[in-house]
Each structure stands twice: as C-alpha cells, then as structure tokens.
Design a protein around this motif. Structure first.
Motif, PDB file in Angstrom:
ATOM      1  N   THR A  63      53.372 -12.816 -30.709  1.00 47.36           N
ATOM      2  CA  THR A  63      53.921 -13.596 -31.820  1.00 47.36           C
ATOM      3  C   THR A  63      54.382 -14.984 -31.378  1.00 47.36           C
ATOM      4  O   THR A  63      54.596 -15.861 -32.213  1.00 47.36           O
ATOM      5  CB  THR A  63      55.109 -12.864 -32.473  1.00 47.36           C
ATOM      6  OG1 THR A  63      56.140 -12.653 -31.494  1.00 47.36           O
ATOM      7  CG2 THR A  63      54.675 -11.519 -33.027  1.00 47.36           C
ATOM      8  N   GLU A  87      44.239  -3.965 -32.758  1.00 43.75           N
ATOM      9  CA  GLU A  87      44.712  -4.855 -33.819  1.00 43.75           C
ATOM     10  C   GLU A  87      45.534  -5.995 -33.221  1.00 43.75           C
ATOM     11  O   GLU A  87      45.427  -7.146 -33.652  1.00 43.75           O
ATOM     12  CB  GLU A  87      45.549  -4.073 -34.835  1.00 43.75           C
ATOM     13  CG  GLU A  87      44.735  -3.141 -35.712  1.00 43.75           C
ATOM     14  CD  GLU A  87      45.578  -2.528 -36.817  1.00 43.75           C
ATOM     15  OE1 GLU A  87      46.732  -2.978 -37.014  1.00 43.75           O
ATOM     16  OE2 GLU A  87      45.086  -1.610 -37.487  1.00 43.75           O
ATOM     17  N   GLY A  90      43.152  -8.518 -31.766  1.00 42.49           N
ATOM     18  CA  GLY A  90      42.588  -9.376 -32.804  1.00 42.49           C
ATOM     19  C   GLY A  90      43.596 -10.387 -33.316  1.00 42.49           C
ATOM     20  O   GLY A  90      43.263 -11.555 -33.558  1.00 42.49           O
ATOM     21  N   HIS A  91      44.839  -9.939 -33.469  1.00 46.62           N
ATOM     22  CA  HIS A  91      45.901 -10.828 -33.936  1.00 46.62           C
ATOM     23  C   HIS A  91      46.137 -11.948 -32.930  1.00 46.62           C
ATOM     24  O   HIS A  91      46.307 -13.119 -33.308  1.00 46.62           O
ATOM     25  CB  HIS A  91      47.180 -10.020 -34.143  1.00 46.62           C
ATOM     26  CG  HIS A  91      48.312 -10.789 -34.752  1.00 46.62           C
ATOM     27  ND1 HIS A  91      48.158 -11.596 -35.864  1.00 46.62           N
ATOM     28  CD2 HIS A  91      49.625 -10.879 -34.398  1.00 46.62           C
ATOM     29  CE1 HIS A  91      49.318 -12.148 -36.171  1.00 46.62           C
ATOM     30  NE2 HIS A  91      50.218 -11.739 -35.296  1.00 46.62           N
ATOM     31  N   VAL A  93      44.016 -13.240 -30.820  1.00 50.09           N
ATOM     32  CA  VAL A  93      42.898 -14.189 -30.875  1.00 50.09           C
ATOM     33  C   VAL A  93      43.025 -15.095 -32.094  1.00 50.09           C
ATOM     34  O   VAL A  93      42.814 -16.309 -32.011  1.00 50.09           O
ATOM     35  CB  VAL A  93      41.552 -13.437 -30.887  1.00 50.09           C
ATOM     36  CG1 VAL A  93      40.398 -14.401 -31.142  1.00 50.09           C
ATOM     37  CG2 VAL A  93      41.348 -12.706 -29.563  1.00 50.09           C
ATOM     38  N   ARG A  94      43.402 -14.514 -33.219  1.00 47.40           N
ATOM     39  CA  ARG A  94      43.556 -15.329 -34.436  1.00 47.40           C
ATOM     40  C   ARG A  94      44.659 -16.374 -34.273  1.00 47.40           C
ATOM     41  O   ARG A  94      44.579 -17.475 -34.824  1.00 47.40           O
ATOM     42  CB  ARG A  94      43.858 -14.423 -35.637  1.00 47.40           C
ATOM     43  CG  ARG A  94      42.663 -13.610 -36.119  1.00 47.40           C
ATOM     44  CD  ARG A  94      42.934 -12.955 -37.454  1.00 47.40           C
ATOM     45  NE  ARG A  94      43.985 -11.953 -37.380  1.00 47.40           N
ATOM     46  CZ  ARG A  94      43.785 -10.678 -37.057  1.00 47.40           C
ATOM     47  NH1 ARG A  94      42.560 -10.260 -36.760  1.00 47.40           N
ATOM     48  NH2 ARG A  94      44.785  -9.823 -37.024  1.00 47.40           N
ATOM     49  N   LEU A  95      45.680 -16.037 -33.485  1.00 43.47           N
ATOM     50  CA  LEU A  95      46.790 -16.970 -33.281  1.00 43.47           C
ATOM     51  C   LEU A  95      46.471 -18.057 -32.257  1.00 43.47           C
ATOM     52  O   LEU A  95      47.191 -19.054 -32.170  1.00 43.47           O
ATOM     53  CB  LEU A  95      48.039 -16.201 -32.837  1.00 43.47           C
ATOM     54  CG  LEU A  95      48.718 -15.346 -33.909  1.00 43.47           C
ATOM     55  CD1 LEU A  95      49.843 -14.527 -33.292  1.00 43.47           C
ATOM     56  CD2 LEU A  95      49.259 -16.217 -35.040  1.00 43.47           C
ATOM     57  N   GLY A  96      45.393 -17.829 -31.480  1.00 41.86           N
ATOM     58  CA  GLY A  96      45.012 -18.877 -30.535  1.00 41.86           C
ATOM     59  C   GLY A  96      44.769 -18.443 -29.103  1.00 41.86           C
ATOM     60  O   GLY A  96      44.401 -19.265 -28.260  1.00 41.86           O
ATOM     61  N   TYR A 100      42.460 -11.575 -23.418  1.00 33.98           N
ATOM     62  CA  TYR A 100      43.326 -10.420 -23.660  1.00 33.98           C
ATOM     63  C   TYR A 100      42.860  -9.325 -22.718  1.00 33.98           C
ATOM     64  O   TYR A 100      41.754  -8.808 -22.844  1.00 33.98           O
ATOM     65  CB  TYR A 100      43.186  -9.972 -25.114  1.00 33.98           C
ATOM     66  CG  TYR A 100      44.228  -8.990 -25.608  1.00 33.98           C
ATOM     67  CD1 TYR A 100      45.332  -9.426 -26.336  1.00 33.98           C
ATOM     68  CD2 TYR A 100      44.093  -7.622 -25.381  1.00 33.98           C
ATOM     69  CE1 TYR A 100      46.276  -8.539 -26.826  1.00 33.98           C
ATOM     70  CE2 TYR A 100      45.041  -6.723 -25.864  1.00 33.98           C
ATOM     71  CZ  TYR A 100      46.124  -7.184 -26.588  1.00 33.98           C
ATOM     72  OH  TYR A 100      47.062  -6.302 -27.075  1.00 33.98           O
TER      73      TYR A 100
END
Length: 220
Positions: A63, A87, A90-91, A93-96, A100
């Motif tokens: 976060t 999940e 994926g989160h 990666v979406r945040l930048g 991982y």
C-alpha cells in the motif's frame, strides 16, 4: 553502478542480503527497518531500485508503493513477499511495482530478479501455492518443537544479537544461552545461527514486534 535501497525489518536477512548485493556489484546507499524509513531513504537517495518488504510493523509495503513512486518516480520497486497472495501481487503491479518475489526463494534467484528489473523487465515469481504451503507447514512443524525460551532465542537471533547481548536480554548465563541456541539449531535442522535466522525470516516464524531495529535507517 546500480543503486538499491533495501527496506525490510529482519535485521539478519538485511545484513546478509546487503553483503550479497555488494559482492554482486550493486551499491546499497541505505537500508531501512521501517516503512517510514524506507520512504525517506528513497526520497533522499533516489536509487535505481527499491527492494521493499511486503510487511513492516508500521505498515504494509504494497500500500506504500504510491508513496515511494511519488518520492522517486524513476525508482523501480521490487516487492519481497511474505505470502502467496496472487491478488496482492496483482495489486502491487497496478500500483507501480515492477517485481514481486517470494522470500522463500534463494538469494541467488532474488539477484536474478533484480537484474531483470534493472534491465527494465518485469519480475513476477510467486511460487506455486502447494509448494509454499508444504514448505511453510514443515517449517512450522519443526518450530512447534521449540520451547518458549528457544523461541525467544530465535527471535533474538533474527534481531542479530550475539551471545553476550542475549545473556543480558534474557538474564541468563552464557552457557544457558548456548544450550538453548544449540537445541533450536538441532530442532530446526540447520547448522548455524545465521541459517536459523534466515529460516525464521523465510517462513515467518517470529512475531513482527519481536524483530528488527525499530525505526532505524542506515546509510552506506
């Protein structure tokens, strides 16, 4: 020389990883044992890569990705995951995040992931769920044989304490500390204090409020 800021609250893991990274030709200008410290270190040093733990006592690494991107937009972020949550991957990666990798992977594979990230590639390597569950289950089975005092000693090993410091912390003799440490090494099936600490970190066997030099940041 590629620069890396490392944020993780497991002291022994951090120190051993820094040694490997430096030997591999990377520059590590700072390490931080808290999420806040990591963000500040990235803001100050603007490294090529930030190796970021998924969990900290003061927050969640995933976060905080947005804060790190804001602090240094050019820094590429690789998450050191503590679980097999696809999940969360994926989160991240979406945040930048561009990488991982699970902490159960060998340090050699972590260095390879770093090299891919530096080459502007994506490094996503969540292990198979069944494999992780099996490994974690076995690690916890072994740790289940530890006495309460042996668990305390394991937590102190993760903090990086030596025998004299452990005797002060626990209020027992040197011989008693050595006896407890030898017992936990035998029960965990490892051969050294460093191996025991890495084992505990890899399989999350120590409570988060028991390890890490709280709030510290070290610059190189």
């Amino acid at each position: 020389m590629t620069s890396i800021v490392l944020g993780d609250d497991h002291a022994v893991f951090v120190e051993s990883l820094v040694s490997v990274l430096v030997a591999a030709g990377f520059k590590v200008p700072a390490v931080a044992w808290s999420l806040t410290g990591t963000i500040e270190a990235v803001r100050h040093h603007r490294p090529d890569v930030c190796l970021l733990s998924q969990r900290f006592p003061d927050g969640d690494g995933v976060t905080a990705i947005g804060h790190i991107v804001a602090a240094s937009p050019a820094t590429r972020i690789l998450i050191l995951a503590a679980d097999n949550d696809t999940e969360a991957m994926g989160h991240a990666v979406r945040l930048g995040a561009v990488g991982y990798i699970h902490k159960t992977w060998e340090i050699r594979k972590l260095v390879q992931a770093l090299e891919r990230v530096i080459d502007r590639a994506i490094a996503l390597e969540a292990p198979r769920a069944g494999s992780v569950r099996s490994d974690v289950s076995e690690a916890r089975r072994l740790a289940g044989h530890l006495t309460a005092r042996e668990r305390e000693c394991l937590a102190l090993l993760v903090k990086g304490l030596d025998t004299p410091a452990m005797t002060v912390q626990l209020g027992v003799s040197t011989a008693t500390v050595r006896s407890h440490v030898q017992a936990l090494l035998t029960k965990l099936g490892v051969h050294s204090r460093l191996e025991a600490a890495r084992f505990a970190v890899r399989y999350d066997l120590v409570d988060h409020d028991q390890h890490g030099p709280e709030g510290r940041t070290r610059t190189g």
